[in-house]
Every structure is written in C-alpha cells, then in structure tokens.
Design a protein around this motif. Structure first.
Motif, mmCIF file in Angstrom:
data_model
loop_
_atom_site.group_PDB
_atom_site.id
_atom_site.type_symbol
_atom_site.label_atom_id
_atom_site.label_comp_id
_atom_site.label_asym_id
_atom_site.label_seq_id
_atom_site.Cartn_x
_atom_site.Cartn_y
_atom_site.Cartn_z
ATOM 1 N N VAL A 185 0.822 -1.201 0.000
ATOM 2 C CA VAL A 185 0.000 0.000 0.000
ATOM 3 C C VAL A 185 0.862 1.261 0.000
ATOM 4 O O VAL A 185 0.528 2.281 -0.608
ATOM 5 C CB VAL A 185 -1.001 0.001 1.179
ATOM 6 N N ASP A 186 2.011 1.179 0.707
ATOM 7 C CA ASP A 186 2.919 2.322 0.683
ATOM 8 C C ASP A 186 3.612 2.455 -0.665
ATOM 9 O O ASP A 186 3.868 3.572 -1.133
ATOM 10 C CB ASP A 186 3.963 2.191 1.802
ATOM 11 N N SER A 187 3.910 1.327 -1.306
ATOM 12 C CA SER A 187 4.508 1.380 -2.639
ATOM 13 C C SER A 187 3.546 2.006 -3.642
ATOM 14 O O SER A 187 3.940 2.797 -4.500
ATOM 15 C CB SER A 187 4.892 -0.023 -3.104
ATOM 16 N N GLU B 250 -4.212 9.610 3.347
ATOM 17 C CA GLU B 250 -4.062 8.340 4.057
ATOM 18 C C GLU B 250 -5.409 7.673 4.341
ATOM 19 O O GLU B 250 -5.442 6.551 4.842
ATOM 20 C CB GLU B 250 -3.327 8.574 5.379
ATOM 21 N N ARG B 251 -6.488 8.364 4.013
ATOM 22 C CA ARG B 251 -7.811 7.760 4.193
ATOM 23 C C ARG B 251 -8.702 8.159 3.014
ATOM 24 O O ARG B 251 -8.879 9.347 2.738
ATOM 25 C CB ARG B 251 -8.456 8.180 5.512
ATOM 26 N N LEU B 252 -9.226 7.159 2.330
ATOM 27 C CA LEU B 252 -10.114 7.361 1.187
ATOM 28 C C LEU B 252 -11.483 6.799 1.524
ATOM 29 O O LEU B 252 -11.621 5.589 1.782
ATOM 30 C CB LEU B 252 -9.547 6.660 -0.052
ATOM 31 N N THR B 253 -12.478 7.646 1.547
ATOM 32 C CA THR B 253 -13.851 7.220 1.817
ATOM 33 C C THR B 253 -14.707 7.514 0.586
ATOM 34 O O THR B 253 -14.606 8.607 0.007
ATOM 35 C CB THR B 253 -14.435 7.955 3.030
ATOM 36 N N VAL B 254 -15.512 6.540 0.201
ATOM 37 C CA VAL B 254 -16.408 6.714 -0.944
ATOM 38 C C VAL B 254 -17.835 6.442 -0.490
ATOM 39 O O VAL B 254 -18.123 5.391 0.092
ATOM 40 C CB VAL B 254 -16.037 5.785 -2.118
ATOM 41 N N ASP C 260 -8.268 2.821 4.826
ATOM 42 C CA ASP C 260 -7.474 3.614 5.754
ATOM 43 C C ASP C 260 -6.078 3.011 5.820
ATOM 44 O O ASP C 260 -5.908 1.842 6.182
ATOM 45 C CB ASP C 260 -8.113 3.624 7.151
ATOM 46 N N MET C 261 -5.078 3.792 5.443
ATOM 47 C CA MET C 261 -3.716 3.285 5.365
ATOM 48 C C MET C 261 -3.192 2.820 6.724
ATOM 49 O O MET C 261 -2.463 1.839 6.821
ATOM 50 C CB MET C 261 -2.780 4.360 4.790
ATOM 51 N N ASP C 262 -3.585 3.508 7.786
ATOM 52 C CA ASP C 262 -3.123 3.108 9.124
ATOM 53 C C ASP C 262 -3.657 1.730 9.499
ATOM 54 O O ASP C 262 -2.944 0.904 10.083
ATOM 55 C CB ASP C 262 -3.562 4.142 10.162
ATOM 56 N N THR C 263 -4.913 1.458 9.166
ATOM 57 C CA THR C 263 -5.499 0.149 9.456
ATOM 58 C C THR C 263 -4.788 -0.950 8.683
ATOM 59 O O THR C 263 -4.470 -2.019 9.221
ATOM 60 C CB THR C 263 -7.000 0.148 9.117
ATOM 61 N N ARG D 56 -1.738 -0.910 7.492
ATOM 62 C CA ARG D 56 -0.386 -1.113 8.031
ATOM 63 C C ARG D 56 -0.432 -1.894 9.355
ATOM 64 O O ARG D 56 0.404 -2.762 9.612
ATOM 65 C CB ARG D 56 0.294 0.236 8.243
ATOM 66 N N GLN D 57 -1.386 -1.541 10.194
ATOM 67 C CA GLN D 57 -1.466 -2.171 11.508
ATOM 68 C C GLN D 57 -1.756 -3.666 11.393
ATOM 69 O O GLN D 57 -1.170 -4.491 12.109
ATOM 70 C CB GLN D 57 -2.549 -1.480 12.342
ATOM 71 N N LEU D 58 -2.659 -4.026 10.472
ATOM 72 C CA LEU D 58 -3.082 -5.420 10.335
ATOM 73 C C LEU D 58 -2.316 -6.177 9.264
ATOM 74 O O LEU D 58 -2.352 -7.408 9.237
ATOM 75 C CB LEU D 58 -4.575 -5.466 9.999
ATOM 76 N N ASP D 59 -1.637 -5.428 8.383
ATOM 77 C CA ASP D 59 -0.985 -6.010 7.222
ATOM 78 C C ASP D 59 -1.987 -6.841 6.410
ATOM 79 O O ASP D 59 -1.667 -7.918 5.911
ATOM 80 C CB ASP D 59 0.213 -6.880 7.633
ATOM 81 N N LYS D 60 -3.207 -6.328 6.311
ATOM 82 C CA LYS D 60 -4.258 -6.975 5.532
ATOM 83 C C LYS D 60 -5.087 -5.909 4.822
ATOM 84 O O LYS D 60 -5.183 -4.764 5.273
ATOM 85 C CB LYS D 60 -5.170 -7.812 6.431
ATOM 86 N N TRP D 61 -5.683 -6.331 3.680
ATOM 87 C CA TRP D 61 -6.539 -5.422 2.916
ATOM 88 C C TRP D 61 -7.924 -5.383 3.564
ATOM 89 O O TRP D 61 -8.839 -6.086 3.146
ATOM 90 C CB TRP D 61 -6.642 -5.875 1.470
ATOM 91 N N VAL D 62 -8.041 -4.569 4.578
ATOM 92 C CA VAL D 62 -9.300 -4.457 5.317
ATOM 93 C C VAL D 62 -10.081 -3.253 4.783
ATOM 94 O O VAL D 62 -9.704 -2.100 5.007
ATOM 95 C CB VAL D 62 -9.041 -4.303 6.822
ATOM 96 N N LEU D 63 -11.145 -3.521 4.062
ATOM 97 C CA LEU D 63 -12.008 -2.469 3.545
ATOM 98 C C LEU D 63 -13.050 -2.131 4.598
ATOM 99 O O LEU D 63 -13.896 -2.955 4.946
ATOM 100 C CB LEU D 63 -12.682 -2.922 2.249
#
Length: 544
Positions: free
Chosen positions: A23-25, A112-116, A130-133, A135-142
C-alpha cells in the motif's frame, strides 16, 4: 475505529504480498496533483455524470478534498468492486476510467484515508480504505464507516444528486502530501494556489467535455470550490485557440488534419490524427488575449488526447525537438483512441506516453514543414514578431505587459470625468484635481509618442479616460531617436526601456500633489538634460 484484533491470523501457505508494504509502494506511483484530480473526475465521466464538483477545505490545518458527481452511482456490491485494487474492466473500452486503479492510487497518493459514498436509486452505501489500518493489520481491510460520522456528507450527496437520486462522493482525509504542513493561514494560501492551478489544468484536460458545442463527447459541467466557499465553473481551453478567428479573419492559422496509420502489437492497424495551428504574433495580442491563449514557451509543442481527454502536454516529445522561443507560436494536437493504448504505452495514471521511433518519424514528417514555416517567419522578422514599424506596433509589447500588471502597479486612484482628472495618492488622501497632465480619450495605450513635449523633455506622465497612467515620449529629444535605433532589432530591450519610462511616469502620478508638481517637472527636465548629453555616445540613427 473497527476492532482490528479479529483480523489477526497466519497461514503458512499464504504468499500474497504484504498489504502494509504494497500500500505504501502504491502511494509512490508518481502522481502529480492535477493528474490525480483528473483521474477521479475520469471515473465520474465514465459513470455518465453531467455535473462534477471539487471542494477544497481546511480546518485547523487539516486538509479535506471532496469530489461529488451526479453519475450512475453504485449499490453495495458495485461499491465493493470499485474499491478493489484492479477492479473489473468497464464494459465500454472507450471509458476514461479504464484501468481499475485510478480512484485508489490517485487518492492515496495524497491522502491516508479514502472514503467513498455512493447513492444508487436513493440508497446510499459507504466504504473506506485507511492506510493506518492496513499497516497495523498487514491486511486489505475495507472498512464500513459509521453513518453517524458521515451523515452530513451523505446528505450533501443526496442534495447534489438531485432528482436523479444517484451519484458518488469521494472524500480524501488525512491529506499528507498535497500541501506543506504549517499554520492554517499557510495551508489556506497553498490551497488557494492549488485551486487556481487545478482550474487551469482541468479546463485543458476536459475541454472537449466542457464544450457543449462538441457533439463527439458528453457534456460535463465541472466546478472547483475554494476554502472561502467561492465556486468557479470551468470553461474549456483549446490550445489551438481557434476562437480568436472570426468570419473572414483568420488570426490563428489552422494547419491541415493529417491521418497516420500504425501497426499494433497484434498485427492489426489503427490510426491517429494530427492537426495544428500557428498563433498570431505575441505583440498583436492584447494582454487579455495573451492570458486567454496562455502564450508562453511552456505551452508550445504537442497536445496529446486519448478519447478526447488531454493526457500529455509537456512540449515536444523526447528526441523530437527542444523548446525554443521562435517556436512558441506553433501548437500541434494529436488524437488517438483506446485501441492505441498499447502503441503509446499508456499507464494507469494516463499521464505518461512513450512515442516509438516509428511514430516519432511520422510525426516529424508532418510537423517539420509547419515548424520550418514558423522559423522562416521568425527569421524574416529578425527573430521576433515586430508587428511593423508604426509607433503603435513599436510599443505594443510594452503596452500589453504594462496592462497585464495594471492593478499591482497602481500607485494612485484616478477618476476622469468631463476631461478633468482627480486623484488620490499617499500625498492626497482626499480627491484633488490634477492640472498640467494630458488626458487621452483613447484608452488602453500606455506608451504614446508625441512630436515634442513641453521643455523638450524625453517623457512626461499622462492619463487616459479610464484613469490609467500613460507615458508620453518626445520624438524631438535627441535620446529618443538614438535609443530606438540602438534597440531596433532588440524587442526585449525596447520593451524594457518603455517599461522604465512608463514606471517613471507612474511614479510621478503616484506622488503628484499641488505642492510638489514643480519638483516633479524639474526632476524630469534634469534627467532629460543629462540624457541629451550622454546620448552622444550612442550611434547616430543615420549610421544604422
């Protein structure tokens, strides 16, 4: 914030890329702000929106960007699909939102946060990355945010969608790369500049969609709302500026449309078109027209459109030509369709192209005669557009330049009524009548020549009926003829001298008062007397 602990768990056979790393890349894909904003708008147009609004705001230094459209909208399943990185292809291959990456990568390049929030037939849905979420979980959590947090945004979307009851809102929060952090005043100042730049860029990128007379593309109204709440409605900008032409008067010289057929990677053939235009000489354009044309070295070259949307205008493609002053008048437009995406190596940002050697050679065959024509005209005019030898033409560049900055250089407030002028300046807080200053009924001319001036001075301050400051130049002063003879083939030097003398006249009006008008006159005569002596060191006009 969601309870993230329930997402933890490991699978030794799961070799999916690290979400935190990836996600950072994906944030570092090289988006420029205008390209990112355009990518989001592409999705609105692809969703058949007829209205798009971009809102810039900041509260306590925290920036927020909101995009609203009245397009088709998405239901819950559609929104989940659209939020996926690499979302499914759109059924229409011509779609501006083609690659399934733009909404996400363009947004998270700057936030760092995209809401639609999307509205489909009156039913709203909401999702967020949310990029922080991640990174924290290392999972694609929508995430599915609470409506209590976004109730006002939902209501704003419902209002914007109107009777159609469908539309989409894209929200950038935790914006960290769009402006430099600082005080609220500093952030607001940067957003104001960004708003100006966006209006200029987006008006070019989506010009054909903004033009209601262009039947080849759907009509879209795009506006930008600044931090002060003001809304600017974009007007399309055509680099060829054919609107300068009128019935029987072709100020812009249109160049013939050419078609180039190329072979695609699969062996099939497709074509793109090339057209162009030669702008009028700069000194034949008023200050307003120069602004309208965006007359500058940076704006010369090729403008490349994909499916009617401007995607590249960086001058001349690499290894083709370099930017040069003599070529500022030449602009070339290249149009291609989606079937040539592979030929031009379009990436998902739709802001990079690669011109192959074969295509470049074909382009040069077309552009070379146009380029030679412009170079020939420039050479014939001594490397510049002199516009002739008349007094008006001689000072036209300076007139336009001075007019362009009239508000920022104003030193006095002047009103002219019934052939009489009154002014206010730092020496006259109340309006006072000005005497001894010539007033011209013709307006818009800042540098004027007269056969001679009182006292045979080189210059004198004057006014026109609009209350604008003019400078009179006395042709009888010896310095005049020698000065202009020395600068005959140096238009920039001539403009610089005109600017200097106009600034002297402007300063006179800026400090004029009944008490010091004699001092101003003596000062002008002393300088003119000194130049009368020194100009003997300049070449005699007859020697030229």
């Amino acid at each position: 914030m969601n309870d993230v602990s329930r997402y933890h768990g490991e699978d030794e056979d799961d070799f999916r890329p690290s979400a935190a790393r990836l996600v950072d890349s994906l944030r570092d894909t090289g988006y420029l702000p205008e390209a990112a904003f355009a990518d989001v708008i592409d999705n609105s147009i692809a969703a058949n929106a007829t209205r798009v609004r971009v809102e810039l705001s900041a509260l306590y230094g925290e920036v927020r960007v909101v995009f609203l459209d009245n397009g088709d909208g998405m239901d819950e399943a559609g929104l989940r699909s659209a939020m996926r990185y690499g979302s499914p292809k759109r059924p229409d291959p011509k779609s501006l939102g083609k690659f399934g990456m733009g909404l996400k990568t363009a947004s998270t390049a700057f936030c760092e946060r995209l809401t639609v929030i999307s509205l489909k037939d009156g039913v709203p849905s909401i999702r967020a990355w949310d990029m922080d979420t991640i990174r924290q979980l290392d999972k694609w959590v929508l995430e599915t945010p609470s409506w209590s947090t976004y109730a006002e945004d939902r209501d704003a979307l419902v209002e914007f969608a109107g009777a159609g009851r469908s539309g989409t809102m894209v929200i950038w929060e935790k914006v960290d790369r769009l402006v430099t952090p600082g005080t609220e005043q500093k952030v607001l100042g940067q957003l104001e500049i960004l708003g100006d730049e966006l209006c200029e860029e987006l008006s070019a990128m989506f010009a054909r969609f903004l033009d209601r007379n262009n039947k080849a593309h759907p009509d879209v109204a795009i506006s930008v709302v600044g931090c002060d709440g003001s809304e600017r409605h974009l007007q399309g900008w055509d680099p060829l500026c054919l609107e300068l032409n009128s019935e029987g008067v072709k100020r812009v010289k249109p160049l013939p449309l050419k078609t180039v057929t190329v072979t695609r990677h699969d062996g099939s053939t497709s074509a793109f078109t090339v057209a162009g235009g030669i702008l009028p000489p700069q000194n034949s354009l008023s200050a307003a027209e120069q602004k309208q044309v965006r007359y500058s070295l940076d704006n010369q070259g090729i403008y490349i459109y994909r499916e009617g949307r401007l995607i590249w205008h960086e001058g001349w493609p690499p290894r083709m030509y370099k930017k040069e002053g003599k070529m500022t008048r030449l602009r070339v437009v290249l149009d291609f369709g989606h079937e040539l995406d592979d030929v031009f190596s379009i990436d998902f940002r739709k802001s990079r192209i690669i011109i192959s050697q074969t295509v470049r050679q074909e382009l040069q065959k077309i552009v070379a005669p146009w380029r030679n024509h412009v170079l020939k005209e420039a050479t014939a005019s001594g490397g510049h557009d002199d516009g002739g030898d008349s007094a008006a033409a001689r000072h036209l560049r300076a007139n336009n330049a001075i007019g362009k900055h009239s508000e920022s250089t104003k030193l006095a407030s002047v009103k002219v009524e019934g052939g009489e002028a009154t002014l206010q300046n730092k020496y006259n807080r109340q309006p006072v009548r000005v005497d001894g200053v010539h007033i011209y009924s013709e307006t818009g001319v800042r540098v004027r020549e007269e056969d001679s001036l009182e006292g045979n001075v080189l210059w004198a301050g004057a006014l026109d009926d609009d209350g604008e400051v003019c400078v009179q130049l006395g042709r009888s002063h010896p310095y005049f003829a020698r000065m202009y003879a020395a600068c005959k083939d140096k238009p920039e030097a001539l403009m610089a001298i005109d600017m200097l003398l106009w600034t002297c006249a402007n300063a006179e009006i800026g400090i004029w008062s009944e008490q010091n008008k004699g001092i101003i006159r003596d000062f002008r005569m002393s300088i003119s007397s000194g130049l009368n002596i020194l100009c003997q060191e300049l070449p005699d006009p007859s020697d030229d």
